[in-house]
Enzyme design. Structure first.
Site, PDB file in Angstrom:
ATOM      1  N   CYS A 355      12.816 -17.075  14.022  1.00  0.00           N
ATOM      2  CA  CYS A 355      12.019 -18.214  13.531  1.00  0.00           C
ATOM      3  C   CYS A 355      12.763 -19.546  13.597  1.00  0.00           C
ATOM      4  CB  CYS A 355      11.618 -18.007  12.080  1.00  0.00           C
ATOM      5  SG  CYS A 355      10.836 -16.459  11.694  1.00  0.00           S
TER       6      CYS A 355
HETATM    7  O1  KQY Z   1       8.434 -18.106  12.860  1.00  0.00           O
HETATM    8  C1  KQY Z   1       8.474 -17.769  11.716  1.00  0.00           C
HETATM    9  N1  KQY Z   1       8.168 -16.517  11.412  1.00  0.00           N
HETATM   10  C2  KQY Z   1       8.665 -18.864  10.719  1.00  0.00           C
HETATM   11  C3  KQY Z   1       8.847 -18.620   9.291  1.00  0.00           C
HETATM   12  C4  KQY Z   1       8.527 -19.876   8.534  1.00  0.00           C
HETATM   13  C5  KQY Z   1       8.767 -19.808   7.086  1.00  0.00           C
HETATM   14  C6  KQY Z   1       8.506 -21.093   6.396  1.00  0.00           C
HETATM   15  N2  KQY Z   1       9.065 -21.158   5.102  1.00  0.00           N
END
Ligand code: KQY
Length: 364
Positions: A355
């Protein structure tokens, strides 16, 4: 300078390569907001440094950082990691950077999706998100890449592609009323086909349990290569993750990919279950959108790793499970070096290594 294009990638002969393909660069954004990252974001910054260093041994890294944090980030990162000043609302490059597409002539362009902080005014995690929404365009501008502005709300972490025509996603996220409520499943598939050059969408029902992104696929599975997927698994029948993983397995093992292959599924058991401790929760400023209470279940997953050139950067999350996860991934990626980074601090912010990173594929 980046040109805004008014055609579509597929019409121009572009498609999105899989993450297993060679990469020229990885982008990361420095964490600093104190209603998401505990203790003034210092522990998270250290982990972002660890991730950046592990990547930079095989792939050049650019770290974006606010003006206020520029000196801090520059002095704590090694010289070979490029640091550029850029304002963001938070640090989830997977979701705010461009999804890169390439063509057969060695050209590369960015796809800039609309971003609404995982749900906008319906159930978004913070407001405002305008600076995050500008990031894809700013990266294209800095790199000199032409850009397509796609006509839907979408985060990079809500899709995985294999680079050979197949896209994996979840119904929970892409069909959520907080993303594109006026579009049907078919409308969304059409936009994905036009912008990523894919031919087939594989719809998994739900993402990982208690994932605040409305079930991003990158926290549940990872495409290792065409026809092979790593799936977060859970053996405990009493855990809500148990049925979610079984439903995903059912879909993956009964579907064929765009090239007609049966999909090989590698199961990797989730860590924990993991929860926010009272001490961790006490270090986070209060926020309207993000649940950061003591005892809140964390959406921990080993599938949230990054493939970058000949390395896999794996989040280490639970001493009882880390070694097994590493062994599964080493088996899935026999030619890669699997490098673990202690990543609980990223998990506390609601995601993990996949992420916080976005790759720029090589174009040749
Ligand atoms: O790409 C992802 N799974 C992002 C996670 C974002 C979390 C925001 N607090």
């Amino acid at each position: 300078m980046s040109t805004l294009l008014h055609t579509t990638p597929v019409n121009d002969g572009f498609f999105m390569p899989g993450e297993q393909e060679p990469q020229d660069e990885i982008w990361i954004a420095w964490p600093e907001r104190t209603d998401n990252w505990r203790n003034g974001a210092k522990p998270a910054q250290q982990v972002f440094i660890d991730v950046a260093k592990a990547i930079a041994e095989v792939t050049p890294v650019t770290m974006t950082v606010s003006a206020d944090q520029y000196d801090n980030a520059r002095s704590r990162l090694p010289e070979h990691i490029r640091v550029v000043e850029m304002t963001t609302n938070d640090s989830w490059m997977r979701d705010i950077a461009p999804s890169y597409v390439v063509n057969k002539d060695g050209e590369r362009r960015g796809v800039d999706w609309e971003f609404n902080a995982w749900g906008g005014l319906v159930d978004g995690l913070y407001f405002p998100w305008d600076k995050d929404d500008q990031v894809a365009s700013k990266i294209c501008n800095l790199r000199g890449d032409a850009r397509y502005r796609a006509p839907i709300v979408l985060e990079g972490g809500s899709i995985h592609v294999d680079g050979e025509g197949t896209l994996y996603t979840t119904e929970e996220c892409l069909l959520h009323p907080s993303r594109n409520p006026d579009l049907t499943r078919e409308d969304i598939e059409q936009v994905l086909k036009e912008h990523l050059g894919i031919e087939k969408v594989i719809w998994i029902k739900n993402g990982l349990y208690n994932d605040e992104t409305n079930g991003h696929v990158d926290n549940l599975i990872h495409v290792a290569r065409p026809g092979e997927v790593v799936l977060s698994w859970c053996d405990d029948e009493n855990d809500p993750q148990y049925q979610i993983s079984r439903d995903a397995y059912e879909v993956l093992s009964n579907e064929r990919d765009a090239k007609g292959r049966q999909i090989k599924v590698h199961k990797v058991h989730i860590p924990g279950p993991l929860y926010i401790s009272a001490e961790e929760a006490a270090g986070i400023d209060s926020c309207d959108g993000m649940e950061r209470e003591a005892g809140e279940r964390l959406a921990g997953s080993y599938a949230n790793f990054l493939i970058t050139n000949n390395r896999v950067i794996l989040p280490l999350l639970d001493p009882k499970r880390d070694d097994d996860a590493k062994a599964v991934l080493q088996h899935v990626f026999p030619e890669h070096e699997v490098v673990g980074v202690n990543a609980r601090e990223i998990l506390l912010g609601g995601g993990n290594i996949h992420c916080i990173t976005q790759q720029v594929p090589s174009a040749h």
